[in-house]
Write an enzyme that holds these catalytic residues in place. Structure first.
Site, PDB file in Angstrom:
ATOM      1  N   ASP A 217       9.442   2.247   0.107  1.00 37.11           N
ATOM      2  CA  ASP A 217       8.415   2.904   0.905  1.00 37.11           C
ATOM      3  C   ASP A 217       8.630   2.468   2.352  1.00 37.11           C
ATOM      4  OD1 ASP A 217       6.167   3.593   2.341  1.00 37.11           O
ATOM      5  OD2 ASP A 217       4.767   3.191   0.706  1.00 37.11           O
TER       6      ASP A 217
ATOM      7  N   LYS B 168       4.752   8.499   9.135  1.00 36.54           N
ATOM      8  CA  LYS B 168       4.397   7.840  10.389  1.00 36.54           C
ATOM      9  C   LYS B 168       5.361   8.130  11.539  1.00 36.54           C
ATOM     10  CE  LYS B 168       1.529   4.160   8.351  1.00 36.54           C
ATOM     11  NZ  LYS B 168       0.163   4.456   8.658  1.00 36.54           N
TER      12      LYS B 168
ATOM     13  N   TYR C  68       0.860  -1.195   0.000  1.00 40.93           N
ATOM     14  CA  TYR C  68       0.000   0.000   0.000  1.00 40.93           C
ATOM     15  C   TYR C  68       0.886   1.232   0.000  1.00 40.93           C
ATOM     16  CZ  TYR C  68      -3.381   3.456   1.764  1.00 40.93           C
ATOM     17  OH  TYR C  68      -4.181   4.571   1.926  1.00 40.93           O
TER      18      TYR C  68
HETATM   19  N1  PLP Z   1       2.916   3.750   2.467  1.00 43.20           N
HETATM   20  C1  PLP Z   1       2.734   2.835   3.431  1.00 43.20           C
HETATM   21  C2  PLP Z   1       3.653   1.659   3.506  1.00 43.20           C
HETATM   22  C3  PLP Z   1       1.707   2.982   4.349  1.00 43.20           C
HETATM   23  O1  PLP Z   1       1.518   2.067   5.295  1.00 43.20           O
HETATM   24  C4  PLP Z   1       0.869   4.126   4.249  1.00 43.20           C
HETATM   25  C5  PLP Z   1      -0.230   4.318   5.213  1.00 43.20           C
HETATM   26  O2  PLP Z   1      -0.578   3.479   5.984  1.00 43.20           O
HETATM   27  C6  PLP Z   1       1.098   5.045   3.232  1.00 43.20           C
HETATM   28  C7  PLP Z   1       2.143   4.836   2.360  1.00 43.20           C
HETATM   29  C8  PLP Z   1       0.246   6.263   3.111  1.00 43.20           C
HETATM   30  O3  PLP Z   1       0.554   7.119   4.148  1.00 43.20           O
HETATM   31  P1  PLP Z   1      -0.508   8.222   4.665  1.00 43.20           P
HETATM   32  O4  PLP Z   1      -1.617   7.472   5.323  1.00 43.20           O
HETATM   33  O5  PLP Z   1       0.301   9.069   5.600  1.00 43.20           O
HETATM   34  O6  PLP Z   1      -0.967   8.971   3.474  1.00 43.20           O
END
Ligand code: PLP
Length: 441
Positions: free
Chosen positions: A255, A283, A155
């Site tokens: 990511d 995060k 994700y």
């Molecule tokens: N990338 C990863 C691995 C994530 O777990 C998340 C959100 O949970 C995101 C991107 C997106 O981040 P945000 O919720 O701050 O937009």
């Protein structure tokens, strides 16, 4: 009310009626009563909280709940770290938003660049979704190519061009060697998958074959798969992916929105010893304050400054959030990781042992500060298709049984641990796990 005493929590009898009433009231003004779809659909329903306190959240029913959501992974120092809160209050006294530079930006950027191996230079943003977009734009500009490879079960935010095959229902994803991109939302532009290719993760030959076509701008991956499961890369997979990217003129983007500052101070890239071209983080970077970053090789990041690649945002590098970042990073010492990891590991081992004793088939795997419990699997999952076969219905019953005992865990199986989850909190949690496991066994 504490979970380690006799009473409603120990008996699995916590109640959430005020939350239920307030969510219904919220829904008059807020869609579904919540402000993210990921907060819908919980058992018995979404909760409303009054305040946090270390490892605990206190809800409006007066329940004091040990929290393993940890702000969906953001709160690596728990809910109320004094140093972070003091820094935020101090910065707030200096003003809110300058639409210009603040000294704290330099300090924050320097800290991240010193800690994250791939980070020579960076730009700050506000959310993980947003910096994922920045990474894709940068990769396309740098390579002159269009296709971004992403992986099933990974994700990278909720936007149209990347919300594909993030959590497809078992049996819907087409052949494992060439998954069909599946939209994650109604209303998603059907053409928005034309710039991506979906592959199964942890499968190096499949990745090498796709890159050999010579049209891939970037490979975007969670370097340890933590949205679905908590799956480490197979031995040699990350290094092999980097080598294949180099061979075919493709950029490798990690990511680390979940793994950053949680698998270690330098994230998964430091733990596994593979340095990507670009990294996105969010995060835990600022313990719950809205900061994200895109970092990487200087000549790539500098395309934002001198390569005609646009990156903007009113709230980018908001000084109060960066003060939180600096204080968070200063608290993420080697001692923090050693101590928290010991507690997280004891918790993980304790859960595995209790479930085995109660005859519940489960895989408890992952990292000390982020692990995953999957019911019904015979072997640890290696990819999304494995983890998607777990028994989610029984796990949801388990999560609900835990919540009634004062322990809040994600129904998807993830557990996030903070520095506030100390010996006593782990003991109280394991007592609740014992009771919940007996209830569902
Ligand atoms: N990338 C990863 C691995 C994530 O777990 C998340 C959100 O949970 C995101 C991107 C997106 O981040 P945000 O919720 O701050 O937009």
């Amino acid at each position: 009310m504490r979970t380690d005493e006799n009473g409603p929590a120990a008996a699995g009898g916590l109640r959430f009626e005020k939350s239920a009433r307030q969510i219904a009231e919220n829904a008059r003004y807020i869609a579904g009563g919540v402000n993210s779809n990921f907060r819908l659909g919980m058992t018995p329903g979404p909760l409303v909280f009054e305040r946090g306190d270390g490892a605990y959240l206190i809800d409006i029913d007066g329940n004091r709940i040990i929290d393993y959501y940890c702000g969906m992974g953001a709160m690596v120092l728990g809910h109320t770290p004094a140093g972070v809160l003091d820094a935020v209050k101090r910065q707030a006294d200096q003003g809110i938003l300058y639409a210009g530079q603040a000294m704290v930006e330099y300090e924050a950027a320097k800290l991240i660049c010193e800690r994250v191996p791939s980070a020579e230079r960076l730009r700050f943003g506000s959310s993980g979704s947003e910096v994922a977009q920045a990474a894709m734009r940068l990769a396309r500009a740098a390579t002159g190519r269009r296709t971004i490879v992403k992986f099933e079960g990974h994700y990278h935010g909720w936007f149209d061009n990347i919300l594909w095959s993030a959590a497809p229902a078992p049996g819907t994803g087409g052949p494992a060697e060439a998954p069909t991109p599946l939209a994650g939302s109604n209303g998603q532009d059907p053409d928005a998958s034309s710039g991506i290719a979906v592959l199964g993760w942890n499968d190096l030959p499949a990745l090498e074959a796709r890159l050999a076509r010579g049209d891939v701008a970037a490979v975007l991956m969670e370097p340890a798969m933590c949205n679905q499961g908590a799956i480490a890369p197979a031995a040699g997979y990350l290094a092999g992916a980097l080598a294949a990217c180099r061979k075919h003129g493709t950029l490798l983007v990690f990511d680390e929105v979940i793994t950053g500052f949680r698998l270690g101070r330098g994230g998964a890239q430091e733990l596994f010893g593979v340095t990507p071209d670009l990294t996105i983080m969010a995060k835990a970077i600022a313990n719950g304050f809205p900061v994200a970053a895109i970092a990487g090789r200087a000549e790539l990041i500098d395309l934002f400054a001198s390569g005609g690649v646009l990156h903007g945002g009113t709230f980018n590098a908001q000084p109060i959030t960066l003060a939180a970042l600096v204080a968070t990073q200063n608290a993420l010492t080697p001692e923090h990781f050693a101590r928290s990891s010991a507690h997280g590991q004891r918790l993980q081992d304790g859960i595995r042992e209790i479930l085995a004793q109660e005859g519940i088939k489960a895989q408890v795997v992952g990292f000390p500060l982020m692990f995953h419990v999957a019911f019904g699997l015979d072997a640890p999952a290696r990819n999304y298709r494995d983890v998607a076969l777990s028994d989610k219905a029984t796990y949801t019953r388990f999560a609900h049984a835990l919540l009634r005992r004062g322990v809040r865990v994600l129904e998807r199986g993830a557990w996030f641990v903070s520095s506030e989850h100390d010996e006593a909190v782990v003991d109280a949690t394991l007592a609740a796990v014992q009771g919940a496991a007996r209830e569902i066994a």
